[in-house]
Design a protein around this motif. Structure first.
Motif, PDB file in Angstrom:
ATOM      1  N   UNK A  34      79.536 -84.259 108.263  1.00 28.48           N
ATOM      2  CA  UNK A  34      80.033 -85.538 109.324  1.00 28.48           C
ATOM      3  C   UNK A  34      79.325 -86.699 109.062  1.00 28.48           C
ATOM      4  N   UNK A  35      79.322 -87.386 110.136  1.00 26.43           N
ATOM      5  CA  UNK A  35      78.603 -88.844 109.729  1.00 26.43           C
ATOM      6  C   UNK A  35      77.270 -88.850 109.470  1.00 26.43           C
ATOM      7  N   UNK A  36      76.292 -87.934 109.734  1.00 29.44           N
ATOM      8  CA  UNK A  36      74.979 -88.099 109.265  1.00 29.44           C
ATOM      9  C   UNK A  36      75.216 -88.080 107.650  1.00 29.44           C
ATOM     10  N   UNK A  37      76.094 -87.175 107.192  1.00 30.24           N
ATOM     11  CA  UNK A  37      76.176 -87.205 105.681  1.00 30.24           C
ATOM     12  C   UNK A  37      76.806 -88.155 104.942  1.00 30.24           C
ATOM     13  N   UNK A  38      77.761 -88.897 105.773  1.00 36.68           N
ATOM     14  CA  UNK A  38      78.349 -90.307 105.484  1.00 36.68           C
ATOM     15  C   UNK A  38      77.312 -91.281 105.281  1.00 36.68           C
ATOM     16  N   UNK A  39      76.553 -91.243 106.204  1.00 34.22           N
ATOM     17  CA  UNK A  39      75.352 -92.359 106.309  1.00 34.22           C
ATOM     18  C   UNK A  39      74.336 -92.156 104.895  1.00 34.22           C
ATOM     19  N   UNK A  40      74.258 -90.798 104.740  1.00 34.11           N
ATOM     20  CA  UNK A  40      73.202 -90.629 103.663  1.00 34.11           C
ATOM     21  C   UNK A  40      73.902 -90.819 102.319  1.00 34.11           C
ATOM     22  N   UNK A  41      75.093 -90.462 102.180  1.00 31.75           N
ATOM     23  CA  UNK A  41      75.992 -90.832 101.022  1.00 31.75           C
ATOM     24  C   UNK A  41      76.158 -92.342 100.738  1.00 31.75           C
ATOM     25  N   UNK A  42      76.325 -93.152 102.038  1.00 29.15           N
ATOM     26  CA  UNK A  42      76.214 -94.669 101.574  1.00 29.15           C
ATOM     27  C   UNK A  42      74.872 -95.099 101.179  1.00 29.15           C
ATOM     28  N   UNK A  43      74.000 -94.732 101.567  1.00 34.07           N
ATOM     29  CA  UNK A  43      72.591 -94.923 101.205  1.00 34.07           C
ATOM     30  C   UNK A  43      72.504 -94.707  99.693  1.00 34.07           C
ATOM     31  N   UNK A  44      72.886 -93.597  99.280  1.00 30.73           N
ATOM     32  CA  UNK A  44      72.659 -92.838  98.040  1.00 30.73           C
ATOM     33  C   UNK A  44      73.600 -93.818  96.910  1.00 30.73           C
ATOM     34  N   UNK A  53      79.697 -92.197  86.849  1.00 30.77           N
ATOM     35  CA  UNK A  53      79.218 -90.618  87.404  1.00 30.77           C
ATOM     36  C   UNK A  53      79.762 -90.648  88.834  1.00 30.77           C
ATOM     37  N   UNK A  54      79.838 -91.718  89.546  1.00 30.66           N
ATOM     38  CA  UNK A  54      80.619 -91.522  90.820  1.00 30.66           C
ATOM     39  C   UNK A  54      82.013 -90.931  90.877  1.00 30.66           C
ATOM     40  N   UNK A  55      82.759 -91.840  89.793  1.00 26.51           N
ATOM     41  CA  UNK A  55      84.049 -91.292  89.429  1.00 26.51           C
ATOM     42  C   UNK A  55      84.284 -89.957  88.924  1.00 26.51           C
ATOM     43  N   UNK A  56      83.228 -89.438  88.285  1.00 24.33           N
ATOM     44  CA  UNK A  56      83.287 -88.071  87.957  1.00 24.33           C
ATOM     45  C   UNK A  56      83.204 -87.057  89.249  1.00 24.33           C
ATOM     46  N   UNK A  62      87.802 -83.352  98.060  1.00 24.14           N
ATOM     47  CA  UNK A  62      89.017 -83.007  98.700  1.00 24.14           C
ATOM     48  C   UNK A  62      89.095 -83.664 100.042  1.00 24.14           C
ATOM     49  N   UNK A  63      88.014 -83.583 100.680  1.00 24.80           N
ATOM     50  CA  UNK A  63      87.970 -84.361 101.946  1.00 24.80           C
ATOM     51  C   UNK A  63      88.293 -85.835 102.073  1.00 24.80           C
ATOM     52  N   UNK A  64      89.280 -86.237 102.775  1.00 21.54           N
ATOM     53  CA  UNK A  64      89.837 -87.595 102.565  1.00 21.54           C
ATOM     54  C   UNK A  64      88.791 -88.644 102.879  1.00 21.54           C
ATOM     55  N   UNK A  65      87.953 -88.458 104.107  1.00 18.61           N
ATOM     56  CA  UNK A  65      87.037 -89.430 104.456  1.00 18.61           C
ATOM     57  C   UNK A  65      85.981 -89.655 103.257  1.00 18.61           C
ATOM     58  N   UNK A  66      85.653 -88.652 102.677  1.00 18.13           N
ATOM     59  CA  UNK A  66      84.544 -88.845 101.666  1.00 18.13           C
ATOM     60  C   UNK A  66      85.359 -89.255 100.257  1.00 18.13           C
TER      61      UNK A  66
END
Length: 107
Positions: A34-44, A53-56, A62-66
Motif C-alpha cells: 500500500x501507501x508505505x510501500x509506495x513511499x519507500x519505492x519512490x525513495x529508492x 534496470x527499472x524497466x527490467x 501487474x499491480x497498476x499503481x506500481x
C-alpha cells in the motif's frame, strides 16, 4: 549469479553502478503493498543510476499503481536525459568526422 543472468534471465546486473535487478521482484512483493510501500519505492527509485534496470523490473509488475509509478520514473529520467543533451553548449563531432566549413558565406 552468472546462471541467473545468462541462463534463467531473471537477474540483471550493472557492475559499473553496482546495481542489481530481480525480474519478478515486483510481481511477488506488490500483492498486498500500500501507501508505505509506495513511499519507500519512490525513495529508492530516486537512488537508481541505471534506468534500464527499472524497466527490467517493470516488465513483471501487474499491480497498476506500481506500474504507473515505475513508468513515471522512467519517463522522468528520459526527459531529464534528453534535456541534458539539448541544453548543452557544445557539440563535439566524432574524431573521424571532418568539418565542412564551406557551407556558409564568410564575405
Amino acid at each position: 549469479m552468472e546462471r541467473f543472468i545468462l541462463h534463467h534471465q531473471i537477474i540483471r546486473n550493472n557492475p559499473e553502478t553496482r546495481e542489481l535487478a530481480i525480474k519478478d521482484w515486483g510481481d511477488t512483493n506488490f500483492d498486498k503493498a500500500g501507501k508505505p510501500m509506495m513511499d519507500c519505492i519512490i525513495s529508492e527509485l530516486n537512488d537508481v543510476k541505471d534506468v534500464s534496470l527499472v524497466q527490467f523490473v517493470l516488465e513483471s509488475i501487474r499491480k497498476q499503481e506500481f506500474c504507473s509509478l515505475y513508468e513515471t520514473f522512467i519517463n522522468k529520467e528520459e526527459l531529464t536525459f534528453s534535456n541534458e543533451i539539448s541544453e548543452g553548449d557544445t557539440y563535439l563531432a566524432p574524431e573521424s568526422e571532418e568539418l565542412d566549413d564551406t557551407s556558409y558565406d564568410t564575405g
